[in-house]
Design a protein around this motif. Structure first.
Motif, PDB file in Angstrom:
ATOM      1  N   ARG A 160       7.787   8.224  -9.078  1.00  0.00           N
ATOM      2  CA  ARG A 160       9.076   7.995  -8.409  1.00  0.00           C
ATOM      3  C   ARG A 160       8.885   7.721  -6.925  1.00  0.00           C
ATOM      4  O   ARG A 160       9.566   6.871  -6.340  1.00  0.00           O
ATOM      5  N   GLN A 161       7.955   8.442  -6.322  1.00  0.00           N
ATOM      6  CA  GLN A 161       7.721   8.268  -4.894  1.00  0.00           C
ATOM      7  C   GLN A 161       6.979   6.972  -4.595  1.00  0.00           C
ATOM      8  O   GLN A 161       7.198   6.361  -3.545  1.00  0.00           O
ATOM      9  N   VAL A 162       6.101   6.546  -5.503  1.00  0.00           N
ATOM     10  CA  VAL A 162       5.446   5.242  -5.342  1.00  0.00           C
ATOM     11  C   VAL A 162       6.506   4.135  -5.369  1.00  0.00           C
ATOM     12  O   VAL A 162       6.495   3.220  -4.541  1.00  0.00           O
ATOM     13  N   ALA A 163       7.433   4.237  -6.319  1.00  0.00           N
ATOM     14  CA  ALA A 163       8.506   3.245  -6.407  1.00  0.00           C
ATOM     15  C   ALA A 163       9.359   3.253  -5.140  1.00  0.00           C
ATOM     16  O   ALA A 163       9.708   2.192  -4.609  1.00  0.00           O
ATOM     17  N   ALA A 164       9.671   4.450  -4.637  1.00  0.00           N
ATOM     18  CA  ALA A 164      10.491   4.551  -3.428  1.00  0.00           C
ATOM     19  C   ALA A 164       9.750   4.003  -2.213  1.00  0.00           C
ATOM     20  O   ALA A 164      10.325   3.263  -1.397  1.00  0.00           O
ATOM     21  N   ALA A 165       8.455   4.357  -2.093  1.00  0.00           N
ATOM     22  CA  ALA A 165       7.682   3.936  -0.923  1.00  0.00           C
ATOM     23  C   ALA A 165       7.496   2.425  -0.890  1.00  0.00           C
ATOM     24  O   ALA A 165       7.507   1.806   0.182  1.00  0.00           O
ATOM     25  N   LEU A 166       7.300   1.807  -2.066  1.00  0.00           N
ATOM     26  CA  LEU A 166       7.066   0.364  -2.134  1.00  0.00           C
ATOM     27  C   LEU A 166       8.356  -0.418  -2.351  1.00  0.00           C
ATOM     28  O   LEU A 166       8.323  -1.646  -2.486  1.00  0.00           O
ATOM     29  N   ASP A 167       9.484   0.321  -2.411  1.00  0.00           N
ATOM     30  CA  ASP A 167      10.806  -0.293  -2.591  1.00  0.00           C
ATOM     31  C   ASP A 167      10.856  -1.145  -3.858  1.00  0.00           C
ATOM     32  O   ASP A 167      11.256  -2.315  -3.842  1.00  0.00           O
ATOM     33  N   LEU A 168      10.425  -0.508  -4.967  1.00  0.00           N
ATOM     34  CA  LEU A 168      10.396  -1.203  -6.252  1.00  0.00           C
ATOM     35  C   LEU A 168      11.282  -0.474  -7.262  1.00  0.00           C
ATOM     36  O   LEU A 168      11.412   0.752  -7.199  1.00  0.00           O
ATOM     37  N   GLU A 214       6.970  22.960   3.408  1.00  0.00           N
ATOM     38  CA  GLU A 214       7.746  22.526   4.577  1.00  0.00           C
ATOM     39  C   GLU A 214       8.681  21.372   4.226  1.00  0.00           C
ATOM     40  O   GLU A 214       9.790  21.265   4.759  1.00  0.00           O
ATOM     41  N   VAL A 215       8.244  20.516   3.296  1.00  0.00           N
ATOM     42  CA  VAL A 215       9.099  19.404   2.852  1.00  0.00           C
ATOM     43  C   VAL A 215      10.332  19.931   2.126  1.00  0.00           C
ATOM     44  O   VAL A 215      11.451  19.448   2.328  1.00  0.00           O
ATOM     45  N   HIS A 216      10.119  20.947   1.282  1.00  0.00           N
ATOM     46  CA  HIS A 216      11.214  21.449   0.443  1.00  0.00           C
ATOM     47  C   HIS A 216      12.009  22.577   1.101  1.00  0.00           C
ATOM     48  O   HIS A 216      13.201  22.743   0.819  1.00  0.00           O
ATOM     49  N   HIS A 217      11.348  23.362   1.936  1.00  0.00           N
ATOM     50  CA  HIS A 217      12.025  24.473   2.621  1.00  0.00           C
ATOM     51  C   HIS A 217      11.689  24.433   4.103  1.00  0.00           C
ATOM     52  O   HIS A 217      10.962  25.291   4.617  1.00  0.00           O
ATOM     53  N   PRO A 218      12.212  23.435   4.801  1.00  0.00           N
ATOM     54  CA  PRO A 218      11.865  23.290   6.222  1.00  0.00           C
ATOM     55  C   PRO A 218      12.319  24.499   7.037  1.00  0.00           C
ATOM     56  O   PRO A 218      13.391  25.060   6.817  1.00  0.00           O
ATOM     57  N   ARG A 223       0.842  -1.199   0.000  1.00  0.00           N
ATOM     58  CA  ARG A 223       0.000   0.000   0.000  1.00  0.00           C
ATOM     59  C   ARG A 223       0.872   1.242   0.000  1.00  0.00           C
ATOM     60  O   ARG A 223       1.909   1.293   0.663  1.00  0.00           O
ATOM     61  N   PHE A 224       0.428   2.241  -0.735  1.00  0.00           N
ATOM     62  CA  PHE A 224       1.135   3.519  -0.803  1.00  0.00           C
ATOM     63  C   PHE A 224       0.526   4.467   0.216  1.00  0.00           C
ATOM     64  O   PHE A 224      -0.667   4.738   0.189  1.00  0.00           O
ATOM     65  N   GLU A 225       1.360   4.991   1.108  1.00  0.00           N
ATOM     66  CA  GLU A 225       0.899   5.923   2.136  1.00  0.00           C
ATOM     67  C   GLU A 225       1.640   7.252   2.065  1.00  0.00           C
ATOM     68  O   GLU A 225       1.654   8.011   3.023  1.00  0.00           O
ATOM     69  N   GLY A 226       2.264   7.524   0.909  1.00  0.00           N
ATOM     70  CA  GLY A 226       3.045   8.745   0.779  1.00  0.00           C
ATOM     71  C   GLY A 226       4.454   8.547   1.305  1.00  0.00           C
ATOM     72  O   GLY A 226       4.797   7.484   1.825  1.00  0.00           O
ATOM     73  N   THR A 227       5.279   9.553   1.170  1.00  0.00           N
ATOM     74  CA  THR A 227       6.648   9.504   1.678  1.00  0.00           C
ATOM     75  C   THR A 227       6.976  10.832   2.354  1.00  0.00           C
ATOM     76  O   THR A 227       6.231  11.799   2.244  1.00  0.00           O
ATOM     77  N   GLN A 228       8.108  10.857   3.030  1.00  0.00           N
ATOM     78  CA  GLN A 228       8.540  12.099   3.677  1.00  0.00           C
ATOM     79  C   GLN A 228       8.852  13.176   2.653  1.00  0.00           C
ATOM     80  O   GLN A 228       8.778  14.367   2.965  1.00  0.00           O
ATOM     81  N   ALA A 229       9.185  12.770   1.429  1.00  0.00           N
ATOM     82  CA  ALA A 229       9.571  13.739   0.402  1.00  0.00           C
ATOM     83  C   ALA A 229       8.413  14.133  -0.507  1.00  0.00           C
ATOM     84  O   ALA A 229       8.594  14.946  -1.413  1.00  0.00           O
ATOM     85  N   TYR A 230       7.219  13.546  -0.288  1.00  0.00           N
ATOM     86  CA  TYR A 230       6.096  13.802  -1.190  1.00  0.00           C
ATOM     87  C   TYR A 230       4.805  13.837  -0.388  1.00  0.00           C
ATOM     88  O   TYR A 230       4.444  12.856   0.274  1.00  0.00           O
ATOM     89  N   VAL A 231       4.125  14.980  -0.436  1.00  0.00           N
ATOM     90  CA  VAL A 231       2.863  15.140   0.282  1.00  0.00           C
ATOM     91  C   VAL A 231       1.730  14.643  -0.621  1.00  0.00           C
ATOM     92  O   VAL A 231       1.403  15.275  -1.629  1.00  0.00           O
ATOM     93  N   ALA A 232       1.158  13.501  -0.271  1.00  0.00           N
ATOM     94  CA  ALA A 232       0.062  12.909  -1.046  1.00  0.00           C
ATOM     95  C   ALA A 232      -1.245  13.101  -0.283  1.00  0.00           C
ATOM     96  O   ALA A 232      -1.327  12.794   0.908  1.00  0.00           O
ATOM     97  N   THR A 233      -2.263  13.604  -0.967  1.00  0.00           N
ATOM     98  CA  THR A 233      -3.572  13.756  -0.351  1.00  0.00           C
ATOM     99  C   THR A 233      -4.206  12.382  -0.163  1.00  0.00           C
ATOM    100  O   THR A 233      -3.787  11.396  -0.781  1.00  0.00           O
ATOM    101  N   ASP A 234      -5.231  12.331   0.675  1.00  0.00           N
ATOM    102  CA  ASP A 234      -5.916  11.053   0.909  1.00  0.00           C
ATOM    103  C   ASP A 234      -6.499  10.508  -0.392  1.00  0.00           C
ATOM    104  O   ASP A 234      -6.453   9.300  -0.643  1.00  0.00           O
ATOM    105  N   ASP A 235      -7.071  11.399  -1.209  1.00  0.00           N
ATOM    106  CA  ASP A 235      -7.659  10.952  -2.481  1.00  0.00           C
ATOM    107  C   ASP A 235      -6.607  10.340  -3.398  1.00  0.00           C
ATOM    108  O   ASP A 235      -6.876   9.353  -4.093  1.00  0.00           O
TER     109      ASP A 235
END
Length: 280
Positions: free
Chosen positions: A44-52, A190-194, A2-14
Motif C-alpha cells: 500500500r505504501q509503495v503504491a502511495a509513494a509512487l502515486d500508483l 513515533e509514526v503511530h504515536h507521535p 524509486r521507492f524511498e519510504g513514506t511518512q506513514a511507513y518506516v522502511a529500512t535501507d535493505d
C-alpha cells in the motif's frame, strides 16, 4: 520511479533496495516475515509513494489460481439460454475478470498485491508461473489472449506457513522483513504515536523485548501488537511505574494485546508461581 519510504511507513535501507531492485528487474517482489511486520502495508505504501493505483488479491485456503485470471459462469449462461435471453449469445457476458486481468488491462502501471500466497494449496504458485513471467494468459471461452498493457509492480507476501516451489522462487526477487531492532521500532512507534513520553516508551519496549525473548513462548508478539499495546497504555494513562513487574506478577499490564493464546498466558503464570515458590 524509486521507492524511498513514506511518512506513514518506516522502511529500512535493505527493504528500499529490495523494492527498487524488483521494479528495475520487473520481477515479482516476494516478501516474507513474521505476521504483523508490515508486509501487506508495504504494498500500500509503495503504491502511495509512487502515486500508483493498487489492486489487492487476498489469498485464502480455498482460493484457486484461475480466480486471479477469470471465472466463467456456465450455470448462469445455461439458465439464460433456457429463459431465451439475448445476452446468452455473447460468452463474454459470463466471464468475471480476476485481479490479474484487471492489472493487465490497466492503461498505466499499477501495484498488484498477492497477499499471503502461502495460505493457498501448494500448487497455487506453480499455477501462476507462466502468467506472472510472461504477463499474459489465454481465455479459452473467447479465444483471446490477455496481455499486460503495462507491466505491473507485483508484490507477493508470505507468512512462511508453506514452502514455496523452487520454480516460483526463481522468478521472484526475495526479501525477508526481519523483526525491527529497538532503534527502528522507536521510529515506527513515533509514526503511530507521535510525542509519546520517552520514559514510558523505554520501559514498555524493554518489557516488550523481554516478553519476545521468553523461552517457550509459542507466539511472539509482533510490531502491530506492540503498537496496539502502546495505544492501550496511552489510553489508560499508565506510567512507567505501572508497568513494573515482579516475580509475583509476571504477566504484563493489558497482556491481551501481546499474548494471543492460553499457552503463553499459562507460561507467564507458571513463571510467577515459580518465582513465588523460590522466595519461600
Amino acid at each position: 520511479m524509486r521507492f524511498e519510504g513514506t511518512q506513514a511507513y518506516v522502511a529500512t535501507d535493505d527493504l528500499k533496495v529490495a523494492v527498487n531492485a524488483a521494479v528495475t528487474l520487473e520481477r515479482p517482489l516476494l516478501v516474507k516475515g513474521e505476521p504483523g511486520t508490515g508486509k501487506t502495508e508495504l504494498a500500500r505504501q509503495v503504491a502511495a509513494a509512487l502515486d500508483l493505483p493498487m489492486i489487492e488479491w487476498s489469498i485464502k485456503s480455498t482460493t484457486r489460481a484461475q480466480q486471479g485470471l477469470y471465472e466463467y459462469d456456465a450455470v448462469s449462461r445455461l439458465r439464460d439460454s433456457q429463459l431465451g435471453e439475448d445476452r446468452v449469445h455473447d460468452v463474454s457476458n459470463y466471464i468475471k475478470k480476476g485481479k490479474l486481468w484487471q492489472a493487465f488491462e490497466a492503461d498505466g502501471k499499477v501495484v498488484l498485491l498477492i497477499d499471503e500466497i502461502d495460505k493457498a494449496d501448494i500448487e497455487f504458485p506453480n499455477d501462476l508461473l507462466q502468467e506472472l513471467d510472461r504477463m499474459e494468459f489465454f481465455v479459452y471461452e473467447t479465444g483471446e489472449t490477455i496481455r499486460a498493457k503495462v507491466r505491473p509492480i507485483v508484490i507477493i507476501t508470505s507468512n512462511n506457513e508453506k514452502e514455496l516451489p523452487d520454480a516460483f522462487l526463481r522468478r521472484c526477487f526475495f526479501h525477508y522483513i526481519a523483526f525491527p531492532g529497538e532503534e527502528t521500532l522507536r521510529k515506527i512507534v513515533e509514526v503511530h504515536h507521535p510525542g509519546i513520553k520517552g520514559a514510558l516508551l523505554s520501559t514498555a519496549l524493554t518489557q516488550f523485548y523481554e516478553i519476545r525473548e521468553t523461552p517457550g513462548l509459542k507466539k511472539k508478539p509482533s510490531t502491530s501488537e506492540v503498537l496496539d499495546w502502546l495505544k492501550l497504555l496511552l489510553a489508560e494513562d499508565l506510567s512507567p511505574e505501572d508497568l513494573k513487574r515482579d516475580g509475583a506478577n509476571a504477566l504484563p499490564k493489558l497482556h491481551g494485546a501481546l499474548l494471543k493464546n492460553e499457552q503463553d498466558v499459562a507460561l507467564f503464570e507458571r513463571l510467577a508461581f515459580m518465582a513465588r515458590s523460590g522466595r519461600r
